[in-house]
Each structure stands twice: as C-alpha cells, then as structure tokens.
Design an enzyme around this catalytic site. Structure first.
Site, PDB file in Angstrom:
ATOM      1  N   GLY A  10       0.856  -1.225  -0.071  1.00 43.56           N
ATOM      2  CA  GLY A  10      -0.120  -0.002   0.130  1.00 43.56           C
ATOM      3  C   GLY A  10       0.853   1.467  -0.111  1.00 43.56           C
ATOM      4  N   GLY A  13      -0.581   4.673  -1.157  1.00 43.07           N
ATOM      5  CA  GLY A  13      -1.702   5.419  -0.606  1.00 43.07           C
ATOM      6  C   GLY A  13      -1.149   6.473   0.346  1.00 43.07           C
ATOM      7  N   GLN A  14      -2.171   7.153   1.073  1.00 40.28           N
ATOM      8  CA  GLN A  14      -1.997   8.480   2.029  1.00 40.28           C
ATOM      9  C   GLN A  14      -0.767   8.093   2.866  1.00 40.28           C
ATOM     10  OE1 GLN A  14      -5.051   9.592   4.753  1.00 40.28           O
ATOM     11  NE2 GLN A  14      -4.148  11.335   4.826  1.00 40.28           N
ATOM     12  N   ASP A  55      -0.765  -7.862  -5.455  1.00 40.54           N
ATOM     13  CA  ASP A  55      -2.037  -7.931  -4.969  1.00 40.54           C
ATOM     14  C   ASP A  55      -2.125  -8.710  -3.842  1.00 40.54           C
ATOM     15  OD1 ASP A  55      -4.656  -8.458  -4.320  1.00 40.54           O
ATOM     16  OD2 ASP A  55      -5.365  -9.300  -6.307  1.00 40.54           O
ATOM     17  N   TYR A 144     -15.499  -2.411   7.632  1.00 38.49           N
ATOM     18  CA  TYR A 144     -13.893  -1.809   8.002  1.00 38.49           C
ATOM     19  C   TYR A 144     -13.597  -2.446   9.263  1.00 38.49           C
ATOM     20  CZ  TYR A 144     -10.094   1.442   8.454  1.00 38.49           C
ATOM     21  OH  TYR A 144      -8.832   2.098   8.387  1.00 38.49           O
ATOM     22  N   LYS A 148     -10.904  -4.800  10.971  1.00 43.34           N
ATOM     23  CA  LYS A 148      -9.888  -4.239  12.055  1.00 43.34           C
ATOM     24  C   LYS A 148      -9.829  -5.162  13.133  1.00 43.34           C
ATOM     25  CE  LYS A 148      -7.825  -1.305   9.281  1.00 43.34           C
ATOM     26  NZ  LYS A 148      -6.578  -1.483   8.837  1.00 43.34           N
ATOM     27  N   ILE A 174      -6.067  10.521   9.715  1.00 40.87           N
ATOM     28  CA  ILE A 174      -4.879  10.888   9.416  1.00 40.87           C
ATOM     29  C   ILE A 174      -4.894  12.143   8.481  1.00 40.87           C
ATOM     30  CG2 ILE A 174      -2.282  10.490   8.561  1.00 40.87           C
ATOM     31  CD1 ILE A 174      -3.141   8.854  11.195  1.00 40.87           C
TER      32      ILE A 174
HETATM   33  N1  LIG Z   1      -5.417   7.223   6.602  1.00 39.27           N
HETATM   34  C1  LIG Z   1      -6.316   7.181   7.739  1.00 39.27           C
HETATM   35  O1  LIG Z   1      -6.990   8.094   8.161  1.00 39.27           O
HETATM   36  C2  LIG Z   1      -6.265   5.744   8.358  1.00 39.27           C
HETATM   37  C3  LIG Z   1      -6.633   5.914   9.816  1.00 39.27           C
HETATM   38  C4  LIG Z   1      -6.722   4.698  10.429  1.00 39.27           C
HETATM   39  C5  LIG Z   1      -6.156   3.305   9.952  1.00 39.27           C
HETATM   40  N2  LIG Z   1      -5.736   3.740   8.801  1.00 39.27           N
HETATM   41  C6  LIG Z   1      -5.225   2.303   8.084  1.00 39.27           C
HETATM   42  O2  LIG Z   1      -3.715   2.577   7.737  1.00 39.27           O
HETATM   43  C7  LIG Z   1      -3.561   1.588   6.414  1.00 39.27           C
HETATM   44  C8  LIG Z   1      -3.176   2.616   5.181  1.00 39.27           C
HETATM   45  O3  LIG Z   1      -4.013   3.495   5.067  1.00 39.27           O
HETATM   46  P1  LIG Z   1      -4.137   4.783   3.889  1.00 39.27           P
HETATM   47  O4  LIG Z   1      -4.707   5.829   4.355  1.00 39.27           O
HETATM   48  O5  LIG Z   1      -2.687   5.089   3.421  1.00 39.27           O
HETATM   49  O6  LIG Z   1      -5.147   4.179   2.801  1.00 39.27           O
HETATM   50  P2  LIG Z   1      -5.025   4.552   1.273  1.00 39.27           P
HETATM   51  O7  LIG Z   1      -6.466   3.788   0.752  1.00 39.27           O
HETATM   52  O8  LIG Z   1      -4.673   5.663   0.858  1.00 39.27           O
HETATM   53  O9  LIG Z   1      -3.889   3.451   0.730  1.00 39.27           O
HETATM   54  C9  LIG Z   1      -4.281   1.856   0.623  1.00 39.27           C
HETATM   55  C10 LIG Z   1      -3.372   1.161  -0.448  1.00 39.27           C
HETATM   56  O10 LIG Z   1      -3.692  -0.242  -0.321  1.00 39.27           O
HETATM   57  C11 LIG Z   1      -3.830  -0.339  -1.854  1.00 39.27           C
HETATM   58  N3  LIG Z   1      -4.528  -1.518  -2.153  1.00 39.27           N
HETATM   59  C12 LIG Z   1      -5.911  -1.754  -2.126  1.00 39.27           C
HETATM   60  N4  LIG Z   1      -6.126  -3.219  -2.328  1.00 39.27           N
HETATM   61  C13 LIG Z   1      -4.819  -3.926  -2.553  1.00 39.27           C
HETATM   62  C14 LIG Z   1      -4.795  -4.993  -3.080  1.00 39.27           C
HETATM   63  N5  LIG Z   1      -5.661  -6.061  -3.181  1.00 39.27           N
HETATM   64  N6  LIG Z   1      -3.288  -5.365  -2.943  1.00 39.27           N
HETATM   65  C15 LIG Z   1      -2.210  -4.422  -2.783  1.00 39.27           C
HETATM   66  N7  LIG Z   1      -2.885  -3.052  -2.343  1.00 39.27           N
HETATM   67  C16 LIG Z   1      -3.915  -3.020  -2.467  1.00 39.27           C
HETATM   68  C17 LIG Z   1      -4.464   0.712  -2.609  1.00 39.27           C
HETATM   69  O11 LIG Z   1      -4.051   0.768  -4.022  1.00 39.27           O
HETATM   70  C18 LIG Z   1      -4.101   2.210  -1.841  1.00 39.27           C
HETATM   71  O12 LIG Z   1      -2.863   2.628  -2.567  1.00 39.27           O
HETATM   72  C19 LIG Z   1      -4.741   0.795   6.088  1.00 39.27           C
HETATM   73  O13 LIG Z   1      -4.700  -0.237   6.879  1.00 39.27           O
HETATM   74  C20 LIG Z   1      -5.927   1.875   7.097  1.00 39.27           C
HETATM   75  O14 LIG Z   1      -6.918   0.944   7.340  1.00 39.27           O
HETATM   76  C21 LIG Z   1      -5.695   4.759   7.917  1.00 39.27           C
END
Ligand SMILES: NC(=O)c1ccc[n+]([C@@H]2O[C@H](COP(=O)([O-])OP(=O)(O)OC[C@H]3O[C@@H](n4cnc5c(N)ncnc54)[C@H](O)[C@@H]3O)[C@@H](O)[C@H]2O)c1
Length: 322
Positions: A10, A13-14, A55, A144, A148, A174
């Site tokens: 990931g 992602g963010q 994946d 979700y 978790k 975040i």
């Molecule tokens: N951003 C927040 O506010 C927040 C808060 C609490 C927890 N989290 C957790 O932190 C982690 C990262 O979050 P984020 O905000 O960066 O999420 P995001 O959605 O920005 O990034 C997640 C990434 O996972 C990738 N992904 C999705 N399906 C996939 C697959 N089958 N194989 C490989 N990659 C895949 C997506 O392409 C995406 O880029 C997650 O577990 C999320 O639940 C985030």
C-alpha cells in the site's frame, strides 16, 4: 535494524507514500521495497528505489517479494478504508482479511516482523466514547471495523501461537498534504484545508459537534517506526496500541483555519453513511499504554498542524500544483 530489507504494501496510499520515503531516508533506498496495486506511484517513489505492483490478496505475489528481496520487516498498509468498505463490503473483507492473512503466513514462514495499522474503526457504538481505554468493548458496526478487530485478533494469534513479531497501532484520522486520503470517514479534516486554500469555503460531510481523534502525518510516520524499533520486551500489546495526536469537531478546525483565513466559510451537507460510522467511533482515545510502553509522544496539536498544513498547501497553490 537487521541487515534484511523492508517491504511496504500500500505504498502509493496516503500513509504509504510518506512512510516509504521516510524509511528510505533512514535505512537506504534499495533496502525499502515499495509495492502498490494499480495506482501509478509518484516519480519520487518510483525513482528512489524498487517498486512493484502486487495484489496482497494473492499469497504468491506477497511471498515472491519476501523471497526475492530477503525481507525482514513488512509494513502492511494495503487495505480498503471505511467509506469504500461500506460501499463494497466483500472487497473490504477480501483485501483486509485475505491480505493480512497472507502477510502473516509469509511472515511465519520467513521470520518477518510485521507492522499492521488498526484504526479507531475497531471500536463501535457500545465502546466508551470519551477517553476510550486500550482494553475495552470492540463491537464495530462497519465492515471496515469488523476487519480491523479481526485483524487485531489475528496479529495476537500469530504472535502467541507462532512467535511472529506483530506490532500495530489504532490510528485515528490521518491528516496530510502529499497524497489525498483513500475514502475514509475522517477525510473531511484533510479536504477542509485544501478547500480553504483553493476556494475559501468548505461543505462538510460530517455534522457539527462530531468529535473524532486525529493525527498529523509526521506523527503518524514516526509512530510506526518508533513502534517497530521499540524494545519487544516492553510491548504489552501485540494487537494494536491506541495512539492519538488531537481530538476536534468540524467547528474547531474551521475556527482554527479562520485565524489564518478570516473569511473562511463552512456549511454542512451530512453524508448519512459516513456520519453513522463517525457516530460509532470514539470522541477521544486514551493512549497512555503507548506512552508508557514505547514512548509515544506526538509533536503536533491542532494549532501547530493548521499552521503547517496552510503553509504547505498555500505554497503548492501558488506554484499551481493544486
Ligand atoms: N488514513 C487514515 O486516516 C487511516 C486511519 C486509520 C487507519 N488507517 C489504516 O492505515 C492503512 C493505510 O491507510 P491509507 O490511509 O494509506 O490508505 P489508502 O487507501 O490511501 O492506501 C491503501 C493502499 O492499499 C492499496 N490496495 C488496495 N487493495 C490492494 C490489494 N488487493 N493489493 C495491494 N494493495 C492494495 C491501494 O491501492 C492503496 O494505495 C490501512 O490499513 C488503513 O486502514 C488509515
């Protein structure tokens, strides 16, 4: 850190886009293997070190990365977030549970340490909302949240049963300014800054008075690395630690923005799906266990974060990047 390499799932992602770059700064570009699913990586991510598309719900693609690169630690960030998960629960289950299971299995086989973010989404309407304890009722009502809680239990199981070095954090919302959030309930607290800079106004999808825990990205990144480098003997919890940087509702963040942009206007158009999720989450968490066990000490509150967000986004806007 051991001589083995780090795998980030990931990474586009963010959180991944910023955590991966910090890991590369600390441990060397070639020692941090970034992976994504479909979204093209930024030039910075792609050109600074190895990048592959995998994946996580396909066990072989995860295992291949670990074997090829002799991975010692996995930062497992790939997931489907809360709002997207409610729209597509089966995908959320497949990615969040199937992906985590594959990562834990490969870690059992190859002796990897694993970082897994949990979330405030692991709590539910029967959880105490104020000063939410580390150990408390966890009966979430979103898919979700279900993934978790199950993920936290799976991390405990792999630690207890197989000795896998699992570590996790219950992240709040975040807030960041590099990569936009991926469809969560707390996304409003990022959008509000972008819209304040671009248009001087924002329509909020959560209602007035909705208090939630939040954290600024620099604290999010350092908390993950601090936890993964902490003395294992001091860690009482292997599922996930409560961590928070601040707690506010939409009026409070708008008021803070108005100190810098006096004409900033906000109105509301509540999204019932995300409002229901937010209403089932804590107002503010007790993160004393993280402070005691591995020295969690966030640097940014709402005041400091707002100064930094508006400065960074203001520059991007002036440069035509927004
Ligand atoms: N951003 C927040 O506010 C927040 C808060 C609490 C927890 N989290 C957790 O932190 C982690 C990262 O979050 P984020 O905000 O960066 O999420 P995001 O959605 O920005 O990034 C997640 C990434 O996972 C990738 N992904 C999705 N399906 C996939 C697959 N089958 N194989 C490989 N990659 C895949 C997506 O392409 C995406 O880029 C997650 O577990 C999320 O639940 C985030």
């Amino acid at each position: 850190m051991a001589d083995k390499r780090i795998l980030v799932t990931g990474s586009v992602g963010q959180i991944g886009s910023e955590l991966t770059m910090e890991l590369r700064r600390r441990y060397g570009n070639d020692n941090v293997i970034a992976t994504g699913r479909k979204t093209p990586p930024s030039d910075e991510l792609k050109n600074s070190g190895p990048f592959h598309f995998i994946d996580v719900s396909d066990a072989e693609t995860v295992s291949k990365m670990v074997r090829e690169y002799d991975i010692g630690t996995i930062y497992h960030l790939a997931a489907i977030l809360s709002a997207v998960g409610e729209a597509n629960p089966s995908l959320a289950w497949q990615v969040n549970m199937g992906g985590l299971f594959n990562v834990l299995e490969v870690s059992r086989e190859h002796g990897c340490a694993v970082f897994v973010p949990s979330s405030i989404g692991a709590f539910g309407p029967s959880t105490p909302v104020d000063n939410t304890p580390q150990l408390t009722i966890q009966r979430p009502t979103s898919m979700y949240g279900v993934t978790k809680v199950a993920g936290e239990l799976l991390c405990d199981y792999y630690f207890e049963k197989f000795g896998v070095d699992t570590r996790g954090l219950r992240y709040p919302g975040i807030i960041s300014n590099v990569t936009l959030p991926g469809g969560g309930t707390t996304d409003y607290a990022v959008e509000i800054y972008y819209e304040a800079i671009k248009h001087g106004k924002y329509t909020c999808f959560l209602g007035a008075g909705t208090s939630l825990d939040m954290m600024y990205m620099p604290d999010c990144v350092s908390s993950a690395i601090d936890l993964m480098t902490a003395d294992p003997a001091k860690l009482r919890f292997r599922n996930a630690y409560n961590v928070t940087g601040m707690s506010f509702d939409p009026e409070m963040i708008a008021a803070e923005i108005r100190k810098h942009i006096p004409g900033f206007e906000m109105d509301y158009e509540v999204d019932p799906v995300r409002q229901a999720i937010a209403d089932s989450w804590p107002n503010s968490m007790d993160d004393s266990a993280a402070r005691e066990d591995w020295g969690w000490d966030p640097k940014f509150d709402l005041v400091a974060m707002t100064v930094d967000m508006l400065e960074v986004l203001g520059k991007k806007h002036a440069d035509g990047q927004l």
